[in-house]
Design an enzyme around this catalytic site. Structure first.
Site: not given
Length: 469
Positions: A112-113, A115-116, A135, A180, A233
């Site tokens: 999660a970090a 936090g976006g 996280e 993510d 990404c």
């Protein structure tokens, strides 16, 4: 090119993109796009558009997202500090839009970090539902907590665990899961020199191994019929279509699902990994085709089972220790909150509103048990900054709009004089909560957090660029 990229990477991209390669290459001569996302927990989109002092233009795939001019310092603006918006890479906003969280759902953000995406999820579900933001990296979890606090999120638990350990508490629990994944960061080369410097084919392979392990471990946490979104990404097929191909082979109860947002982006490439045609339903976000950096997104659905999976343990009941009277006394004097709708618990002398319906977390490393309301100290309760950011101004019985001179002193952590009755007071700026102060004999003791006095903007880029996880 204005930036230096390793030749081995360029050769690989040329083989993948062929006639599009030159257009892709030209993007490295351009500056990265910048974006912000409105925090609708605090302000409406139209209202922010009206008050923000610089030009913003809509991001097509995110109704709360906007581009802003490269020269603007939006991260240093007061509205950012007040939690009215979050600085986020424009294409990163697509990930949660694909996940499509709904009020009432239980949602896991695995990595999660900073936090976006966690804060984006929160704007989708409001106060209805539960977010578990996990996280594993303790160095990064601080940024996650600070952003969650600043955005005023109330229905969240923050954990510090490996994906494997989460299975001990959350088997079959979540409606939706976001992975993510840590990746080689190729999509961020334009803005991240570290990613460019440490890139190697070996690192790509290392990342793909980690990504596959994460998916293996979190798959069982999803309810039948639930949605899992996997994103990176990076451009490497080994970390994208290749990971999904392997996952589908190992977990035939999952299938790739089409997203409505696919109209904005390119398709996946099954031919790059000799994979099934359904990999075309994945999405690729290329910097030479959209205004943003590079991303990959796959939306996966877990097929319905004949019998609903309810193997998770039931949560323990409310605990209201005697020392909580200090909190209730504070709330009675200073707050206008419906305490009957809050599940109040004490953990390590901190008072929390813990979301209802959690499983037993006794075997999980919990960093924050919910909305942290404050701390029990000797014979008193001290409210947290998170409490001030999670309430509306009208929910504080005692609040004061700071003058320009007072505002400057408050935000710098200084004391100042105020001829008012002793006690706690919520300070506001332009009507929005800014934090607490405590008046004693006409002098304000400043409780504005030290970390906010010299705030650093945590941009959400999804890059991990290592194999720690």
């Amino acid at each position: 090119m204005k930036i230096t990229v390793k030749e081995e990477f360029l050769k690989k991209m040329e083989q993948l993109l062929k006639e599009e390669y030159e257009d892709f290459l030209k993007e490295y001569d351009k500056k990265p796009q910048k974006g912000l996302r409105v925090n609708t927990l605090k302000i409406g989109v139209e209202e922010l558009k009206r008050i923000v002092p610089f030009e913003i233009t809509p991001i097509p795939w995110c109704p709360t997202g906007f581009y802003y001019d490269k020269e603007e310092k939006a991260g240093n603006h007061l509205y950012h500090i007040l939690g009215l918006y979050y600085i986020q890479e424009p294409t990163a906003m697509a990930v949660v839009e694909v996940l499509d969280p709904k009020p009432g759902e239980k949602i896991l953000d695995v990595s999660a970090a900073p936090g976006g995406k966690t804060t984006h999820i929160a704007t989708k579900i409001g106060d209805e539902g539960i977010i578990v933001a996990n996280e594993i990296d303790k160095k990064r979890i601080k940024a996650l907590v600070e952003n969650v606090e600043r955005m005023g999120i109330r229905n969240i638990v923050i954990t510090n665990e490996t994906p494997e350990k989460l299975t001990t508490a959350f088997e079959g629990y979540f409606d939706k899961i976001l992975v993510d994944a840590p990746c080689s960061g190729e999509g961020m080369f334009r803005k991240d020199p570290t990613a460019r410097k440490i890139w190697s084919l070996n690192n790509v392979i290392s990342c793909s191994i980690i990504q596959k392990n994460i998916l293996r471990n979190v798959a069982s946490l999803l309810k039948p019929g639930g949605i899992l979104v996997y994103s990176t990404c990076t451009f490497s097929p080994e970390e994208n279509e290749g990971v999904i191909k392997k996952f589908l082979e190992e977990r035939p109860e999952f299938e790739v699902e089409e997203s409505e947002l696919s109209k904005y982006f390119d398709r996946g490439h099954p031919e790059w990994v000799t994979g099934p045609l359904e990999l075309k339903k994945c999405m690729r976000l290329w910097p030479h085709k959209v205004r943003g950096e590079g991303h990959f997104i796959a939306k996966l659905r877990k097929k319905e089972a004949d019998v609903p999976d309810s193997r998770f343990k039931k949560a323990k009941g409310k605990r209201k220790q005697k020392e909580l009277q200090l909190f209730y006394d504070f709330a009675d004097k200073y707050l206008s909150l419906d305490l009957d709708n809050l599940n109040i618990e004490v953990h390590n002398d901190f008072v929390y509103h813990v979301p209802e319906g959690l499983p037993d977390l006794s075997n999980i490393k919990v960093y924050r048990y919910g909305w942290q309301l404050g701390e029990l100290k000797k014979n008193r309760f001290e409210p947290s900054h998170w409490l001030s950011m999670g309430i509306k101004t009208s929910q504080a019985k005692r609040h004061l709009e700071l003058t320009k001179e007072q505002r400057e002193k408050y935000l710098n952590g200084e004391t100042f004089e105020l001829d008012l009755e002793d006690g706690w007071i919520l300070f506001t700026i332009e009507g929005f909560p800014a934090g607490w102060g405590r008046i004693a004999k006409g002098v304000v003791k400043n409780y504005y957090p030290k970390w906010l006095r010299d705030i650093e903007v945590w941009e959400d880029t999804t890059v991990e660029i290592n194999s720690k996880k």
